[in-house]
Write a protein that holds these residues in place. Structure first.
Motif, PDB file in Angstrom:
ATOM      1  N   ALA A  12       0.738  -1.205  -0.095  1.00  0.00           N
ATOM      2  CA  ALA A  12      -0.060  -0.020   0.097  1.00  0.00           C
ATOM      3  C   ALA A  12       0.835   1.222   0.143  1.00  0.00           C
ATOM      4  N   LEU A  13       1.950   1.068   0.748  1.00  0.00           N
ATOM      5  CA  LEU A  13       2.774   2.472   0.921  1.00  0.00           C
ATOM      6  C   LEU A  13       3.719   2.568  -0.804  1.00  0.00           C
ATOM      7  N   MET A  14       4.035   1.404  -1.263  1.00  0.00           N
ATOM      8  CA  MET A  14       4.894   1.725  -2.441  1.00  0.00           C
ATOM      9  C   MET A  14       4.108   1.932  -4.051  1.00  0.00           C
ATOM     10  N   LYS A  15       2.826   1.619  -3.686  1.00  0.00           N
ATOM     11  CA  LYS A  15       2.190   1.832  -4.985  1.00  0.00           C
ATOM     12  C   LYS A  15       2.145   3.144  -5.511  1.00  0.00           C
ATOM     13  N   PRO A  16       1.829   4.391  -4.565  1.00  0.00           N
ATOM     14  CA  PRO A  16       1.435   5.548  -5.174  1.00  0.00           C
ATOM     15  C   PRO A  16       2.919   6.165  -5.452  1.00  0.00           C
ATOM     16  N   LEU A  17       4.294   5.573  -5.058  1.00  0.00           N
ATOM     17  CA  LEU A  17       5.593   6.038  -5.204  1.00  0.00           C
ATOM     18  C   LEU A  17       5.984   5.299  -6.616  1.00  0.00           C
ATOM     19  N   THR A  18       5.878   3.958  -6.800  1.00  0.00           N
ATOM     20  CA  THR A  18       6.526   3.396  -7.796  1.00  0.00           C
ATOM     21  C   THR A  18       5.687   2.576  -8.563  1.00  0.00           C
ATOM     22  N   ASN A  22       0.460   7.561  -8.663  1.00  0.00           N
ATOM     23  CA  ASN A  22       0.738   8.521  -7.960  1.00  0.00           C
ATOM     24  C   ASN A  22      -0.713   9.579  -7.860  1.00  0.00           C
ATOM     25  N   PRO A  23      -0.893  10.106  -7.039  1.00  0.00           N
ATOM     26  CA  PRO A  23      -2.170  10.934  -6.895  1.00  0.00           C
ATOM     27  C   PRO A  23      -2.395  11.938  -7.731  1.00  0.00           C
ATOM     28  N   ILE A  24      -1.207  12.748  -8.259  1.00  0.00           N
ATOM     29  CA  ILE A  24      -1.090  14.000  -8.886  1.00  0.00           C
ATOM     30  C   ILE A  24      -1.041  13.597 -10.400  1.00  0.00           C
ATOM     31  N   THR A  25      -0.067  12.710 -10.723  1.00  0.00           N
ATOM     32  CA  THR A  25       0.305  12.423 -11.830  1.00  0.00           C
ATOM     33  C   THR A  25      -0.869  11.190 -12.687  1.00  0.00           C
ATOM     34  N   ALA A  26      -0.885  10.556 -11.949  1.00  0.00           N
ATOM     35  CA  ALA A  26      -1.703   9.300 -12.377  1.00  0.00           C
ATOM     36  C   ALA A  26      -3.208   9.591 -12.123  1.00  0.00           C
ATOM     37  N   MET A  27      -3.446   9.824 -10.887  1.00  0.00           N
ATOM     38  CA  MET A  27      -5.117  10.201 -10.363  1.00  0.00           C
ATOM     39  C   MET A  27      -5.387  11.474 -10.779  1.00  0.00           C
ATOM     40  N   MET A  28      -4.807  12.220 -10.843  1.00  0.00           N
ATOM     41  CA  MET A  28      -5.115  13.759 -11.267  1.00  0.00           C
ATOM     42  C   MET A  28      -5.894  14.406 -10.011  1.00  0.00           C
ATOM     43  N   LEU A  29      -5.513  14.024  -8.868  1.00  0.00           N
ATOM     44  CA  LEU A  29      -6.260  14.746  -7.829  1.00  0.00           C
ATOM     45  C   LEU A  29      -5.144  15.642  -7.033  1.00  0.00           C
ATOM     46  N   GLY A  30      -5.920  16.486  -6.201  1.00  0.00           N
ATOM     47  CA  GLY A  30      -5.237  17.658  -5.496  1.00  0.00           C
ATOM     48  C   GLY A  30      -4.523  18.588  -6.610  1.00  0.00           C
ATOM     49  N   LEU A  31      -4.837  18.766  -7.706  1.00  0.00           N
ATOM     50  CA  LEU A  31      -4.222  19.751  -8.471  1.00  0.00           C
ATOM     51  C   LEU A  31      -4.175  21.117  -7.978  1.00  0.00           C
ATOM     52  N   CYS A  32      -5.372  21.721  -7.750  1.00  0.00           N
ATOM     53  CA  CYS A  32      -5.410  22.977  -7.226  1.00  0.00           C
ATOM     54  C   CYS A  32      -4.346  23.061  -6.263  1.00  0.00           C
ATOM     55  N   SER A  33      -4.239  22.734  -5.087  1.00  0.00           N
ATOM     56  CA  SER A  33      -3.414  22.943  -3.992  1.00  0.00           C
ATOM     57  C   SER A  33      -2.013  22.654  -4.654  1.00  0.00           C
ATOM     58  N   ALA A  34      -1.740  21.861  -5.443  1.00  0.00           N
ATOM     59  CA  ALA A  34      -0.147  21.203  -5.756  1.00  0.00           C
ATOM     60  C   ALA A  34       0.243  22.487  -6.504  1.00  0.00           C
ATOM     61  N   MET A  35      -0.628  23.168  -7.398  1.00  0.00           N
ATOM     62  CA  MET A  35      -0.195  24.363  -8.307  1.00  0.00           C
ATOM     63  C   MET A  35      -0.352  25.538  -7.598  1.00  0.00           C
ATOM     64  N   ALA A  36      -1.154  25.906  -6.732  1.00  0.00           N
ATOM     65  CA  ALA A  36      -1.266  27.078  -6.016  1.00  0.00           C
ATOM     66  C   ALA A  36      -0.011  27.441  -4.884  1.00  0.00           C
ATOM     67  N   GLY A 139       1.605   6.688   1.944  1.00  0.00           N
ATOM     68  CA  GLY A 139       2.326   6.536   0.489  1.00  0.00           C
ATOM     69  C   GLY A 139       1.539   7.567  -0.273  1.00  0.00           C
ATOM     70  N   MET A 140       0.412   7.952  -0.415  1.00  0.00           N
ATOM     71  CA  MET A 140      -0.321   8.953  -1.146  1.00  0.00           C
ATOM     72  C   MET A 140       0.340  10.163  -0.576  1.00  0.00           C
ATOM     73  N   GLY A 141       0.557  10.365   0.577  1.00  0.00           N
ATOM     74  CA  GLY A 141       0.939  11.774   0.975  1.00  0.00           C
ATOM     75  C   GLY A 141       2.203  11.992   0.563  1.00  0.00           C
ATOM     76  N   LEU A 142       3.056  10.911   0.588  1.00  0.00           N
ATOM     77  CA  LEU A 142       4.652  11.055  -0.081  1.00  0.00           C
ATOM     78  C   LEU A 142       4.716  11.125  -1.345  1.00  0.00           C
ATOM     79  N   GLY A 143       3.568  10.564  -2.324  1.00  0.00           N
ATOM     80  CA  GLY A 143       3.587  10.696  -3.560  1.00  0.00           C
ATOM     81  C   GLY A 143       3.342  12.051  -3.905  1.00  0.00           C
ATOM     82  N   TYR A 144       2.465  12.796  -3.184  1.00  0.00           N
ATOM     83  CA  TYR A 144       2.068  13.904  -3.635  1.00  0.00           C
ATOM     84  C   TYR A 144       3.242  15.035  -2.930  1.00  0.00           C
ATOM     85  N   ALA A 145       3.660  14.512  -1.803  1.00  0.00           N
ATOM     86  CA  ALA A 145       4.775  15.581  -1.633  1.00  0.00           C
ATOM     87  C   ALA A 145       5.975  15.653  -2.624  1.00  0.00           C
ATOM     88  N   LEU A 146       6.227  14.473  -3.173  1.00  0.00           N
ATOM     89  CA  LEU A 146       7.456  14.327  -4.139  1.00  0.00           C
ATOM     90  C   LEU A 146       7.128  15.348  -5.057  1.00  0.00           C
TER      91      LEU A 146
END
Lengths: 226, 243
Positions: A12-18, A22-36, A139-146
């Protein structure tokens, strides 16, 4: 709600990372805050860490309560838990890290409406036991953070010719010895006029689009190679 | 097909318990962090006031110790100008609060005032102006200024806050707050010297790159503040330090 097939913490931890989720690039979630928020690297790191904590705590609590919360009121229940977690981060940061808190401003409160948190609560935490849910949250949080760190660093270097608030030219001065000569010639190249577009919204859209495209190409090549 | 019966009582009960527990946790955390946050707020205000007062200032008036300047008479003659520097509350009350700085011997070093300007590029800007009285010229002049709130565009008007790296290093060495380069140019200027170089005197203030509107609005606002101080010179100086 019936549980899905059990998964381990590390999966569960590694799926969003490798694992291509990835929540932003694959699932396209959380884009507004990521860009702002990513006008500089420090903001990206602070926001990323905030989201890691919120996701970990919310996934844990919601997973623990998954058999208790009735299906019909699950969204209000999840939002209450998420809002509480974000407020805890907000108050703690305001009291013990006031400088970072001032930089984050309203973006900290906006983690409540960050799609990733609610999406993972609904899609994962409510259907899996606590340990995998914790792994998914972190994992999701770290994927987002990266991704945020990449965006923050790129936008600061390109849009303000600085990193961590220090102009790039200064970094050459900090290195000594043989390395310095090489760095100094790089520093002359680094004394460029930054592109303000990069710290404004259009710049972030461009960067995220290019990043997503690059990751997709790489991922498809990887899948074709298997 | 019979409609499934919705257990409203049960649903409400579960939600109530969740909300109750969450609220409980937050009330507890708030009790711990509120005093810390409030104390920081007061310290930030005092620090902002001290930052705009001249070097050598050791103490600053707290919120309750400020000098209240009654502007009723001034308003009659210059209401339009005063309207553009006072915050909404001060405007209605026709008065403003000045925070005095004191050196080690208890002598007044300068005055800090919280001001507003309505005509920034993206709207209202709030700033703290620090002024000193120059007895040789019998006028007030600017000690420093600090922008406390704005919505200007990053990279353009927002550069009013921009601190040059050399200044960050120098300020860290001297244990003081760094001064943005645009605002540093305001030091020691009397009302007649508060103009931009662009379209004005050669020794004028350098405007922000590609942000003429912001630069002009701020310079004009500072000029209004200094002029307000000059018109009310007698009252300000007569009040002296805190009692």
């Amino acid at each position: 709600m019936a549980d899905s097939a059990p998964e381990s913490f590390s999966d569960a931890l590694m799926k969003p990372l490798t694992g291509g989720e990835n929540p932003i690039t694959a699932m396209m979630l959380g884009l507004c805050s990521a860009m702002a928020v990513t006008t500089n690297l420090m903001n990206g790191i602070a926001m990323g860490l905030g989201v890691v904590f919120v996701m970990w705590s919310c996934n844990t609590v919601i997973s623990l309560l998954r058999h208790v919360i009735p299906k019909d009121v699950r969204v209000p229940a999840y939002i209450t838990v998420i809002a509480t977690s974000v407020t805890i981060v907000d108050l703690t940061m305001a009291a013990y890290m006031p400088a970072v808190h001032a930089q984050m401003g309203i973006f900290l409160a906006l983690i409540v409406v960050n799609c990733i948190v609610l999406a993972r609560a609904e899609a994962y935490a409510s259907r899996n036991s606590v340990i995998p849910a914790m792994g998914d949250g972190i994992g999701m949080g770290l994927g987002y953070a990266l991704i945020l760190c990449f965006l923050g660093a790129s936008r600061e270097v390109l849009g303000a010719s600085a990193l961590f608030g220090v102009p790039l030219v200064e970094y050459a001065g900090m290195v000594s010895g043989g390395l310095k000569t090489g760095i100094e010639s790089m520093a002359t190249a680094m004394d460029y006029q930054p592109s303000i577009l990069m710290v404004l919204p259009p710049g972030s859209f461009l960067l995220i689009g290019l990043l997503m495209a690059a990751i997709r190409v790489a991922w498809q090549k990887k899948l074709a190679g298997e | 097909m019979a409609e499934p019966k919705v257990d409203y009582v049960g649903l409400t009960g579960v939600l109530f318990v969740i909300c109750f527990l969450c609220t409980g946790a937050l009330v507890g955390l708030d009790a711990v962090t509120r005093p810390i946050i409030d104390k920081q707020k007061v310290e930030r205000e005092l620090r902002a006031r001290k930052a705009v007062l001249p070097a050598g200032t050791e103490k600053v008036d707290g919120d309750s110790e400020s000098l209240t300047l009654d502007l009723a008479a001034d308003w009659a003659a210059n209401g339009g100008e005063l309207e553009k520097v006072l915050g909404e509350a001060d405007e209605k009350a026709r008065k403003t609060h000045l925070f005095r700085g004191y050196d080690g011997a208890g002598k007044v070093t300068g005055y800090a005032a919280v001001c507003e300007l309505p005509d920034g590029y993206s709207g209202t800007m709030t700033f703290m102006a620090g002024l000193v009285y120059d007895s040789a010229l019998d006028q007030f002049k600017v000690a420093s200024a600090k922008v406390t709130g704005h919505k200007e565009t990053p990279g353009l008007g927002a550069n009013i806050d921009q601190v040059k790296y050399a200044e960050t290093v120098a300020a860290a060495k001297e244990h003081r707050d760094p001064v943005p380069w645009f605002l540093a140019a305001f030091k020691d200027r009397t009302a007649d010297k508060l103009a931009l170089r662009k379209g004005g005197p050669a020794d004028g203030i350098e405007a922000l790159t590609a942000a003429t509107i912001t630069s002009k609005a701020f310079t004009a606002a500072m000029k209004r503040v200094v002029e307000m101080f000059n018109r009310n010179k007698a009252a300000i100086l007569a009040a002296g330090g805190r009692g």
